[in-house]
Design a protein around this motif. Structure first.
Motif, PDB file in Angstrom:
ATOM      1  N   SER A 135      81.289 131.815 -18.748  1.00 25.73           N
ATOM      2  CA  SER A 135      81.012 130.546 -18.071  1.00 25.73           C
ATOM      3  C   SER A 135      79.712 130.596 -17.276  1.00 25.73           C
ATOM      4  O   SER A 135      79.361 129.636 -16.602  1.00 25.73           O
ATOM      5  CB  SER A 135      82.165 130.163 -17.133  1.00 25.73           C
ATOM      6  OG  SER A 135      82.174 130.959 -15.956  1.00 25.73           O
ATOM      7  N   HIS A 136      78.971 131.712 -17.332  1.00 18.96           N
ATOM      8  CA  HIS A 136      77.686 131.831 -16.637  1.00 18.96           C
ATOM      9  C   HIS A 136      76.618 131.059 -17.407  1.00 18.96           C
ATOM     10  O   HIS A 136      76.299 131.408 -18.550  1.00 18.96           O
ATOM     11  CB  HIS A 136      77.267 133.292 -16.511  1.00 18.96           C
ATOM     12  CG  HIS A 136      78.050 134.075 -15.506  1.00 18.96           C
ATOM     13  ND1 HIS A 136      79.368 134.452 -15.697  1.00 18.96           N
ATOM     14  CD2 HIS A 136      77.701 134.558 -14.277  1.00 18.96           C
ATOM     15  CE1 HIS A 136      79.787 135.141 -14.653  1.00 18.96           C
ATOM     16  NE2 HIS A 136      78.797 135.218 -13.766  1.00 18.96           N
ATOM     17  N   VAL A 137      76.064 130.028 -16.787  1.00 15.64           N
ATOM     18  CA  VAL A 137      75.019 129.211 -17.400  1.00 15.64           C
ATOM     19  C   VAL A 137      73.725 129.459 -16.627  1.00 15.64           C
ATOM     20  O   VAL A 137      73.575 129.026 -15.480  1.00 15.64           O
ATOM     21  CB  VAL A 137      75.370 127.710 -17.370  1.00 15.64           C
ATOM     22  CG1 VAL A 137      74.311 126.905 -18.124  1.00 15.64           C
ATOM     23  CG2 VAL A 137      76.759 127.459 -17.935  1.00 15.64           C
ATOM     24  N   GLN A 138      72.788 130.153 -17.239  1.00 13.16           N
ATOM     25  CA  GLN A 138      71.528 130.466 -16.570  1.00 13.16           C
ATOM     26  C   GLN A 138      70.602 129.254 -16.621  1.00 13.16           C
ATOM     27  O   GLN A 138      70.450 128.621 -17.660  1.00 13.16           O
ATOM     28  CB  GLN A 138      70.863 131.665 -17.242  1.00 13.16           C
ATOM     29  CG  GLN A 138      69.590 132.124 -16.553  1.00 13.16           C
ATOM     30  CD  GLN A 138      69.034 133.393 -17.183  1.00 13.16           C
ATOM     31  OE1 GLN A 138      69.748 134.133 -17.838  1.00 13.16           O
ATOM     32  NE2 GLN A 138      67.746 133.622 -16.994  1.00 13.16           N
ATOM     33  N   THR A 139      69.987 128.920 -15.472  1.00 10.89           N
ATOM     34  CA  THR A 139      69.065 127.790 -15.407  1.00 10.89           C
ATOM     35  C   THR A 139      67.754 128.219 -14.777  1.00 10.89           C
ATOM     36  O   THR A 139      67.698 129.160 -13.985  1.00 10.89           O
ATOM     37  CB  THR A 139      69.655 126.619 -14.600  1.00 10.89           C
ATOM     38  OG1 THR A 139      69.929 127.060 -13.260  1.00 10.89           O
ATOM     39  CG2 THR A 139      70.928 126.092 -15.237  1.00 10.89           C
TER      40      THR A 139
END
Length: 482
Positions: free
Chosen positions: A460-464
């Motif tokens: 669920s880690h979404v890098q932005t």
């Protein structure tokens, strides 16, 4: 809030160096230059709500420098952020020789919990913080290198639309290099009360090892009257209006992104597919999300993209990995206290421990050492890794900061990563703002989460690249479980 402070401090506190042909040894400002003697006030707004004010000034003054009194040009910047529960004040003063080429002499950066003094010695910048001295070679500055002066010179020459100014920035507070491209986007004239006024709009794209951003600044007769970066606006105002308070802004809501369905059993998710969308006047979706460790991005158009989070390796890069071993004020990896702590952590592992095992051991130490703060992570703020060691409290940013510092002290290139992670429940599913780390193992960046003691990131880690985008939304398209 920490991200907001980071963005704003980059805007106001860097040492900007235009590339060859813009400034150089020809730097000369007359005493009657429009920027000298002027004090400019700005209201600071976030997504329509006022959150503080900023001030810039440049004055010709007599002051003591070295062993004698002489004329100097003193540049000052201050910013006050007033949020619902906190107030942050950042100030920086720099002094330049009054005579051409107006070389930088010294300066001081100050916030609530930090003080960095620095001075120019030959071609190098010498910094001092908490008794620790550092030297940054080749950071040789004069007054015409300052962004305010460089852009004024650029616009005064009446460039045509699409003309560009290239800059390089050394940020004193974060001690990182940033490159920027300033493009003249629009030029117009208007008659106001019978007088002609020139309006020029400049778009800025800046990138660094920390993050990237785009900004748009509108100038009236060479003076900045509005600066926009996503939901943040600096608006030229009188001093009285700039100080006028407004309703406090709750940034917690800006870091919570509702989802259309809950995520369950995070450790068992094999692949998470999301649709990301934005509606922003400056940014496009590729400014916000991109390929990274664990994720691949397929851009549908300028506003939407499909993000697949799975067991993807980090894409290859051409960055100098030695940059992520360097000690900085945020990551003082060369401090004896940090070196001693690393020796203590690695002692049970023996002399020939593999990098992966060493990284896992540091991760476990940090996760166990820091106690999560009970209040909202967006109201807790520290910038010193020594505060973390003394208090043993923090949120995701403190976990990441301590891990990166210890990893670098152990000889492992490491960096902090920001984005979103699932933190909701079945009733209110959402992604929340989060920070974690990447460490270089066998030539590849590997993601880990010291806050949750994850040697393998849950999916669920979404890098932005940019988290402060109120219009950014996520929609769950598909979930595949193991």
């Amino acid at each position: 809030m920490k991200y907001l402070l980071l963005v704003l401090s980059f805007l106001g506190l860097g040492l900007i160096a235009p590339k060859a042909g813009i400034a150089g040894s020809s730097c000369s400002l007359a005493a009657d230059h429009p920027l000298i003697g002027a004090k400019r006030w700005y209201g600071l707004y976030f997504d329509g709500g006022k959150i503080g004010h900023a001030m810039t000034s440049m004055d010709l003054d007599m002051a003591t420098a070295g062993d004698k009194e002489r004329p100097l040009i003193v540049q000052h910047f201050s910013m006050t952020l007033k949020l619902e529960k906190t107030e942050e004040v950042i100030e920086q003063t720099r002094r330049f020789e009054a005579r051409p080429p107006h070389r930088l002499l010294d300066g001081v950066f100050e916030s609530a919990d930090r003080r960095i003094s620095y001075e120019q010695r030959g071609p190098d910048l010498h910094l001092l913080e908490d008794g620790i001295a550092r030297i940054w070679p080749g950071v040789d500055r004069d007054l015409c290198d300052e962004e305010e002066v460089a852009i004024h010179r650029f616009l005064t020459d009446r460039p045509s639309v699409d003309a560009r100014l290239e800059t390089e920035d050394f940020d004193v507070e974060h001690q990182v290099m940033t490159s920027g491209t300033h493009t003249l986007e629009e030029v117009s004239t208007r008659k106001i009360l019978g007088a002609d006024h020139l309006f020029q709009t400049l778009q800025t794209a800046s990138t660094s090892d920390v993050f990237s951003y785009k900004a748009r600044t509108r100038f009236q007769n060479g003076e900045a009257v509005n600066l926009f970066i996503g939901p943040i606006e600096l608006r030229a105002e009188t001093e009285a209006i700039a100080h006028e308070p407004n309703q406090g802004v709750d940034l917690f809501a800006e870091f919570e992104k509702p989802l259309n369905r809950p995520l369950r059993r995070l450790s068992n998710i094999e692949t998470l597919t999301l649709k990301a969308s934005i509606d922003d006047p400056i940014l496009t979706i590729d400014d916000v999300v991109g390929d990274g460790f664990g994720q691949r991005v397929d851009y549908l158009d300028d506003r939407t993209a499909i993000i697949e989070i799975a067991g993807q390796p980090a894409p290859p890069d051409d960055v100098d990995h030695a940059e992520f071993l360097k000690p900085t004020s945020s990551h003082p990896a060369d401090h004896p206290r940090l070196k001693a702590l690393v020796d203590e952590i690695r002692a049970p592992l023996g002399p020939n421990v593999e990098d992966r095992r060493l990284a896992h051991t540091i991760l476990a130490f940090v996760s166990d050492f820091i106690e999560n703060v009970p209040e909202s992570p967006y109201t807790y703020h520290t910038t010193s890794v020594f505060d973390v060691l003394d208090n043993r409290t923090g949120d995701c940013t403190e976990h990441s900061q301590l891990f990166v510092t210890l990893a670098r002290a152990a000889g492992l290139p490491a960096r902090e990563v920001s984005g979103f992670v699932y933190g909701g429940n079945d009733r209110t599913p959402s992604l929340g703002g989060h920070a974690w780390v990447e460490v270089l193992i066998d030539g590849r960046w590997i993601g880990m989460d010291p806050t949750w003691n994850e040697v393998e990131l849950n999916r669920s880690h979404v890098q932005t690249r940019n988290s402060l985008v109120p219009s950014l939304t996520f929609e769950v398209m598909d979930i595949a479980y193991r």
